[in-house]
Write a protein that holds these residues in place. Structure first.
Motif, mmCIF file in Angstrom:
data_model
loop_
_atom_site.group_PDB
_atom_site.id
_atom_site.type_symbol
_atom_site.label_atom_id
_atom_site.label_comp_id
_atom_site.label_asym_id
_atom_site.label_seq_id
_atom_site.Cartn_x
_atom_site.Cartn_y
_atom_site.Cartn_z
ATOM 1 N N PRO A 64 0.831 -1.206 0.000
ATOM 2 C CA PRO A 64 0.000 0.000 0.000
ATOM 3 C C PRO A 64 0.862 1.251 0.000
ATOM 4 O O PRO A 64 1.909 1.294 0.651
ATOM 5 N N TYR A 65 0.406 2.253 -0.738
ATOM 6 C CA TYR A 65 1.180 3.496 -0.829
ATOM 7 C C TYR A 65 1.024 4.297 0.459
ATOM 8 O O TYR A 65 -0.079 4.464 0.977
ATOM 9 N N THR A 66 2.130 4.827 0.939
ATOM 10 C CA THR A 66 2.127 5.649 2.146
ATOM 11 C C THR A 66 2.462 7.082 1.768
ATOM 12 O O THR A 66 3.601 7.371 1.378
ATOM 13 N N PRO A 67 1.503 7.995 1.845
ATOM 14 C CA PRO A 67 1.784 9.393 1.502
ATOM 15 C C PRO A 67 2.758 10.022 2.495
ATOM 16 O O PRO A 67 2.947 9.538 3.612
ATOM 17 N N GLY A 68 3.357 11.131 2.054
ATOM 18 C CA GLY A 68 4.208 11.913 2.946
ATOM 19 C C GLY A 68 5.670 11.526 2.930
ATOM 20 O O GLY A 68 6.434 11.961 3.798
ATOM 21 N N GLN A 69 6.088 10.745 1.955
ATOM 22 C CA GLN A 69 7.482 10.320 1.898
ATOM 23 C C GLN A 69 8.389 11.478 1.491
ATOM 24 O O GLN A 69 7.990 12.374 0.747
ATOM 25 N N ALA A 70 9.635 11.429 1.962
ATOM 26 C CA ALA A 70 10.619 12.437 1.607
ATOM 27 C C ALA A 70 11.045 12.266 0.155
ATOM 28 O O ALA A 70 11.015 11.160 -0.399
ATOM 29 N N TYR A 91 -2.609 14.547 -3.017
ATOM 30 C CA TYR A 91 -1.710 14.567 -1.860
ATOM 31 C C TYR A 91 -0.692 15.668 -2.096
ATOM 32 O O TYR A 91 0.103 15.607 -3.030
ATOM 33 N N CYS A 92 -0.727 16.691 -1.242
ATOM 34 C CA CYS A 92 -0.018 17.937 -1.523
ATOM 35 C C CYS A 92 0.989 18.277 -0.429
ATOM 36 O O CYS A 92 0.713 18.066 0.759
ATOM 37 N N GLU A 93 2.108 18.849 -0.860
ATOM 38 C CA GLU A 93 3.099 19.316 0.097
ATOM 39 C C GLU A 93 2.516 20.425 0.973
ATOM 40 O O GLU A 93 2.723 20.459 2.186
ATOM 41 N N THR A 94 1.762 21.336 0.353
ATOM 42 C CA THR A 94 1.095 22.410 1.085
ATOM 43 C C THR A 94 -0.378 22.401 0.703
ATOM 44 O O THR A 94 -0.805 23.118 -0.216
ATOM 45 N N PRO A 95 -1.177 21.577 1.354
ATOM 46 C CA PRO A 95 -2.587 21.466 0.957
ATOM 47 C C PRO A 95 -3.370 22.739 1.243
ATOM 48 O O PRO A 95 -3.145 23.422 2.248
ATOM 49 N N ARG A 96 -4.269 23.072 0.356
ATOM 50 C CA ARG A 96 -5.196 24.179 0.589
ATOM 51 C C ARG A 96 -6.322 23.688 1.493
ATOM 52 O O ARG A 96 -6.677 22.511 1.464
ATOM 53 N N TYR A 107 -11.827 22.295 -1.236
ATOM 54 C CA TYR A 107 -10.605 21.843 -1.887
ATOM 55 C C TYR A 107 -10.400 20.357 -1.606
ATOM 56 O O TYR A 107 -10.598 19.898 -0.474
ATOM 57 N N PRO A 108 -9.952 19.579 -2.591
ATOM 58 C CA PRO A 108 -9.781 18.135 -2.384
ATOM 59 C C PRO A 108 -8.423 17.764 -1.784
ATOM 60 O O PRO A 108 -8.142 16.590 -1.595
ATOM 61 N N ASP A 109 -7.608 18.759 -1.470
ATOM 62 C CA ASP A 109 -6.227 18.509 -1.049
ATOM 63 C C ASP A 109 -6.152 17.741 0.265
ATOM 64 O O ASP A 109 -6.945 17.969 1.193
ATOM 65 N N LYS A 110 -5.174 16.830 0.313
ATOM 66 C CA LYS A 110 -4.859 16.080 1.528
ATOM 67 C C LYS A 110 -3.378 16.259 1.833
ATOM 68 O O LYS A 110 -2.583 16.518 0.933
ATOM 69 N N GLY A 447 -4.934 16.987 -28.358
ATOM 70 C CA GLY A 447 -5.789 17.546 -27.320
ATOM 71 C C GLY A 447 -5.413 17.082 -25.934
ATOM 72 O O GLY A 447 -4.563 16.203 -25.748
ATOM 73 N N PHE A 448 -6.076 17.690 -24.947
ATOM 74 C CA PHE A 448 -5.795 17.468 -23.543
ATOM 75 C C PHE A 448 -7.069 17.140 -22.775
ATOM 76 O O PHE A 448 -8.158 17.497 -23.189
ATOM 77 N N THR A 449 -6.896 16.505 -21.624
ATOM 78 C CA THR A 449 -7.873 16.534 -20.558
ATOM 79 C C THR A 449 -7.189 17.244 -19.395
ATOM 80 O O THR A 449 -6.254 16.694 -18.808
ATOM 81 N N PRO A 450 -7.555 18.488 -19.090
ATOM 82 C CA PRO A 450 -6.864 19.226 -18.027
ATOM 83 C C PRO A 450 -6.926 18.468 -16.707
ATOM 84 O O PRO A 450 -7.978 17.946 -16.328
ATOM 85 N N VAL A 451 -5.801 18.412 -15.998
ATOM 86 C CA VAL A 451 -5.713 17.663 -14.747
ATOM 87 C C VAL A 451 -5.255 18.587 -13.625
ATOM 88 O O VAL A 451 -4.107 19.040 -13.611
ATOM 89 N N PRO A 452 -6.132 18.904 -12.655
ATOM 90 C CA PRO A 452 -5.730 19.735 -11.525
ATOM 91 C C PRO A 452 -5.108 18.887 -10.415
ATOM 92 O O PRO A 452 -5.548 17.761 -10.156
ATOM 93 N N ASN A 453 -4.088 19.429 -9.776
ATOM 94 C CA ASN A 453 -3.493 18.760 -8.617
ATOM 95 C C ASN A 453 -2.811 19.802 -7.750
ATOM 96 O O ASN A 453 -1.902 20.504 -8.200
ATOM 97 N N CYS A 454 -3.293 19.962 -6.522
ATOM 98 C CA CYS A 454 -2.650 20.820 -5.529
ATOM 99 C C CYS A 454 -2.528 22.265 -5.974
ATOM 100 O O CYS A 454 -1.521 22.940 -5.708
#
Length: 544
Positions: A64-70, A91-96, A107-110, A447-454
């Protein structure tokens, strides 16, 4: 508004003034990459499979993936990353925190780390980037402290036969600014779009579009005005770093109400103006009118500048007006339309072609070979509205008006890109005659599908489109039927403006103008629009 190369960086050198802030200099002048692979095979001869093929063991489930790794150590093996959206997204370094003031949604940030943001980008591009197997491997995640800088590396370095970059459309945008721009056409600035003659001094910039009611319009700027001074700096000739920094600050304000001074020339007259930046709402459809020509023909005309959500209502209203006026010909002015939403393009094409196109392919999308496609990846001509979320929204399923024309004229320049080119290609795919008046289009069948993240929205080429006849090889753009230079000495929609005059003449006589008039050429020179990559899109929001 941030530059496409980095949502965090600032322009500091003389070259970046034109080559970064002015995307046109690097994108529109040769807009459109070459062909290119993806995950498909190369047509090579293979051998027959063995009679008793070996049994492939079932893959071992990764831990399982563990967020927050260096952000240290080796990069993960891309083949084991799995689905980017299921595992690493938001999963964001500085979540909103709290609620997005524009969308009204939380905001979906974690809480995560820089490594999580980089891993998401790597997993996503490995899944969906059209040329995912051409991404270089000569850099490491641990070398980066900025997700945008890392993303800039996640593209093919290959070039076309002419030596141009294969992928010239890889960029990012602040998510909050993208939401406002794509939904309502809101952009921070002065309401003026410039054209540029190139990257080096002496620079020649002219006002090309002046948005009604904007700071630029209220200050009296007009189409064709030439920029000479920015905040006391010689815009035409300055090359030192301090002067360029001052010019950038004036041309690309960072905050509302920021005020800067400019001087433009109009003929032999110098005109000083002071402009305060504001969030300007650009209208996508303008100048809806009719012209009567020889043979009893009534030609409808409209200027169409952006395939965004708000354009849906504006296009429907325009076609209702033209239908009431009993037009039997049409000129669509898309000379500055860089594209946008693919379904808006499909609606426009249906309103031109009418019921005979219903159900036919507008554009079929092809991906990198790893992406499974289904019926939703074929956009079709349809008689009803998509119903985009926007002010004064159109109800989903509302009937579209149509002119049912066998022929249409489209005005183009090098700034006609992406979804605008898809309209040309799709109409030709269902045997509507499309006459192109102006200059070669930019050449972007991707073309694109815009992808938001953090807080950043990422744009990475995901698909190529083809029409009902299977054609989509226009990476060099569409050639004009009548080649005519853009005429900045007249307003758009003026019957004496060179492109429109040529279109009306060609429709009446069947021939192109033999030589451009002196008036038409008075401001005509090789120029490209000063705008960001975000203005040159073909967007299809594929479900993830």
């Amino acid at each position: 508004m941030k530059t496409p190369t980095s949502s965090k960086g600032q322009l500091t050198t003389s070259l970046r003034l034109i080559c970064a802030a002015v995307v046109a200099a690097s994108t529109l002048a040769a807009c459109g990459g070459g062909g290119g692979g993806g995950g498909g095979g190369g047509g090579q001869i293979g051998v027959n499979p063995p009679t008793n093929p070996p049994v492939t063991p079932a893959p071992t489930n990764p831990a399982p993936y563990t967020p927050g790794q260096a952000n240290t150590g080796a990069d993960p093996d891309v083949t084991t990353l799995g689905n980017a959206f299921d595992t690493y997204w938001n999963y964001c370094e500085t979540p909103r925190t709290g609620t997005d003031p524009y969308t009204g949604k939380a905001y979906p940030d974690k809480k995560g780390s820089l490594r999580d943001e980089l891993t998401f980008l790597r997993a996503w591009t490995h899944q969906y980037y059209l040329w995912y197997n051409e991404i270089p491997t000569d850099f490491k995640m641990s070398d980066f402290t900025d997700p945008v800088a890392y993303f800039d590396k996640l593209k093919t370095p290959l070039t076309t036969a002419s030596g141009a970059p294969k992928d010239k459309f890889h960029f990012t945008y602040d998510s909050d600014e993208w939401d406002k721009l794509s939904t309502e056409g809101i952009e921070l600035g002065y309401g003026v779009t410039w054209t540029s003659s190139g990257a080096t001094a002496p620079r020649i910039w002219n006002a090309t579009i002046v948005e009604e009611g904007s700071p630029a319009a209220l200050a009296g700027l007009k189409r064709g005005d030439r920029l000479t001074v920015v905040d006391g700096v010689d815009f035409i000739n300055a090359t030192d770093e301090a002067s360029v920094a001052k010019i950038n600050a004036g041309l690309f304000p960072a905050a509302a109400n920021e005020t800067h001074s400019f001087t433009v020339t109009r003929g032999a007259t110098s005109i000083p103006v002071t402009l305060a930046a504001k969030e300007v709402t650009a209208k996508s459809v303008k100048n809806v009118k009719t012209f009567d020509i020889a043979g009893g023909r009534r030609v409808g005309y409209l200027t169409f500048e952006n395939h965004n959500a708000v354009a849906e209502r504006q296009l429907i209203d325009a076609f209702n007006t033209l239908k009431t006026a009993n037009v039997n010909d049409l000129v669509i002015d898309m000379r500055y339309n860089g594209g946008g939403l693919l379904y808006v393009a499909a609606e426009l094409a249906y309103m031109v072609a009418g019921p005979t196109s219903n159900g036919k392919v507008f554009e079929s999308l092809s991906y990198n070979g790893k992406v499974q496609t289904d019926a939703s990846d074929t956009v079709r001509f349809a008689p009803t509205a998509y119903g985009f979320e926007a002010p004064n929204a159109v109800a989903k399923g509302a009937a579209l008006p149509t002119l049912s024309l066998p022929r249409v004229t489209i005005l183009t320049t090098e700034g006609t890109c992406s979804a605008s080119e898809a309209v040309i290609n799709a109409l030709r795919g269902v045997d509507v005659q499309v006459d192109v008046v102006g200059s070669q289009t930019c050449g972007k069948p991707y073309g694109f599908t815009p992808v938001p993240n953090c807080g950043t929205t990422y744009f990475s080429i995901e698909f190529k489109g083809v029409n009902a006849k299977g054609y989509g090889d226009y990476a060099d753009g569409f050639a004009p039927t009548c080649r005519v230079a853009d005429d900045l000495s007249h307003e758009l929609g003026d019957k004496d403006e060179a492109l429109l005059a040529a279109a009306l003449s060609h429709r009446a006589t069947g021939t192109c103008p033999t030589t451009p008039s002196a008036t038409a050429m008075s401001l005509a020179q090789p120029k490209t629009l000063v705008r960001k990559n975000v203005s040159e899109l073909k967007i299809y929001s594929r479900p993830r």
